[in-house]
Design a protein around this motif. Structure first.
Motif, PDB file in Angstrom:
ATOM      1  N   LEU A  22      -0.286   1.615   4.724  1.00 18.93           N
ATOM      2  CA  LEU A  22       0.250   0.338   5.224  1.00 18.93           C
ATOM      3  C   LEU A  22      -0.848  -0.509   5.863  1.00 18.93           C
ATOM      4  O   LEU A  22      -0.923  -1.722   5.632  1.00 18.93           O
ATOM      5  N   GLU A  23      -1.703   0.133   6.654  1.00 16.99           N
ATOM      6  CA  GLU A  23      -2.788  -0.592   7.326  1.00 16.99           C
ATOM      7  C   GLU A  23      -3.717  -1.231   6.295  1.00 16.99           C
ATOM      8  O   GLU A  23      -4.186  -2.357   6.468  1.00 16.99           O
ATOM      9  N   ALA A  24      -3.960  -0.481   5.207  1.00 21.90           N
ATOM     10  CA  ALA A  24      -4.836  -0.988   4.144  1.00 21.90           C
ATOM     11  C   ALA A  24      -4.238  -2.227   3.497  1.00 21.90           C
ATOM     12  O   ALA A  24      -4.949  -3.085   2.985  1.00 21.90           O
ATOM     13  N   LEU A  56       8.239  -1.043   3.062  1.00 19.81           N
ATOM     14  CA  LEU A  56       8.983  -0.122   2.191  1.00 19.81           C
ATOM     15  C   LEU A  56       8.532  -0.270   0.741  1.00 19.81           C
ATOM     16  O   LEU A  56       8.391   0.718   0.020  1.00 19.81           O
ATOM     17  N   ASP A  57       8.302  -1.525   0.314  1.00 20.81           N
ATOM     18  CA  ASP A  57       7.805  -1.766  -1.049  1.00 20.81           C
ATOM     19  C   ASP A  57       6.462  -1.075  -1.264  1.00 20.81           C
ATOM     20  O   ASP A  57       6.242  -0.421  -2.291  1.00 20.81           O
ATOM     21  N   ILE A  58       5.573  -1.244  -0.289  1.00 19.18           N
ATOM     22  CA  ILE A  58       4.230  -0.678  -0.416  1.00 19.18           C
ATOM     23  C   ILE A  58       4.284   0.849  -0.502  1.00 19.18           C
ATOM     24  O   ILE A  58       3.638   1.461  -1.352  1.00 19.18           O
ATOM     25  N   LEU A  59       5.124   1.438   0.354  1.00 18.17           N
ATOM     26  CA  LEU A  59       5.219   2.905   0.354  1.00 18.17           C
ATOM     27  C   LEU A  59       5.822   3.412  -0.948  1.00 18.17           C
ATOM     28  O   LEU A  59       5.423   4.437  -1.479  1.00 18.17           O
ATOM     29  N   ARG A  60       6.788   2.633  -1.470  1.00 21.58           N
ATOM     30  CA  ARG A  60       7.426   3.032  -2.731  1.00 21.58           C
ATOM     31  C   ARG A  60       6.396   3.006  -3.860  1.00 21.58           C
ATOM     32  O   ARG A  60       6.328   3.918  -4.679  1.00 21.58           O
TER      33      ARG A  60
END
Ligand SMILES: [Zn+2]
Length: 174
Positions: A22-24, A56-60
């Motif tokens: 997420l930080e990236a 949530l999109d990024i993690l998915r």
């Protein structure tokens, strides 16, 4: 800042990876120790309420990418087949077709080189190889990739991702 928990982890490693992901992507993420009396410890991943949908999109997407890395075989789509042992529909070709073709092509090239070598040795030994036999052998070597391509498509080696059962084509062998 209004922080919302978007995921829970039982160990800090995966939590740190998710936070770094997420930080990236430019989203401030925070890890909080699970202090709920009913849990056995763990880590909560938190982001600002406004960032929740994006996070949530990024993690998915990251998760999907991780699965691709874990299972580099193509195609990734499950077939319409299912596992006879556990009933899972997560069955995939064990050897990806592209790799099978490439291997067959390499074998074909080696085969052709071998034929050339034999012909050269025969000539050096002043021994005349029957021309018909040589032509047939060359044809077989050249046709090998095609035969492998057909075999891979008709009878692919399948594996259940759930219980690791392997079988060939539609014939189930325990
Ligand atoms: Zn299975």
């Amino acid at each position: 800042m209004d922080l919302v928990t978007i995921d829970r982890f039982t160990s800090s490693g995966p939590a740190a990876v998710a936070r770094a992901t997420l930080e990236a992507a430019g989203i401030d993420a925070f890890l909080a120790d699970e202090i709920d009396a009913h849990s056995h410890g763990g880590v909560r991943l938190q982001v600002a309420r406004d960032d929740v949908p994006t996070a949530l999109d990024i993690l998915r997407e990251a998760h999907a990418a991780a699965e691709v890395i874990e299972f580099p075989r193509e195609p990734l789509d499950p077939t319409d087949d299912y596992c006879r042992r556990c009933g899972s529909e997560e069955v995939y070709p064990l050897v990806d077709r592209g790799r099978a073709y490439a291997r067959a092509l390499v074998l074909s090239i080696f085969g052709a080189l071998l034929m050339q070598l034999l012909a050269w040795i025969a000539r050096a030994a002043d021994f005349a190889l029957p021309r018909g036999a040589m032509n047939a052998a060359f044809l077989a070597v050249l046709a090998a990739p095609l035969l492998v391509a057909v075999a891979v498509n008709i009878s692919p080696r399948m594996q259940c991702r759930n219980c690791r059962l392997e079988w060939r084509g539609r014939q189930w062998t325990a």
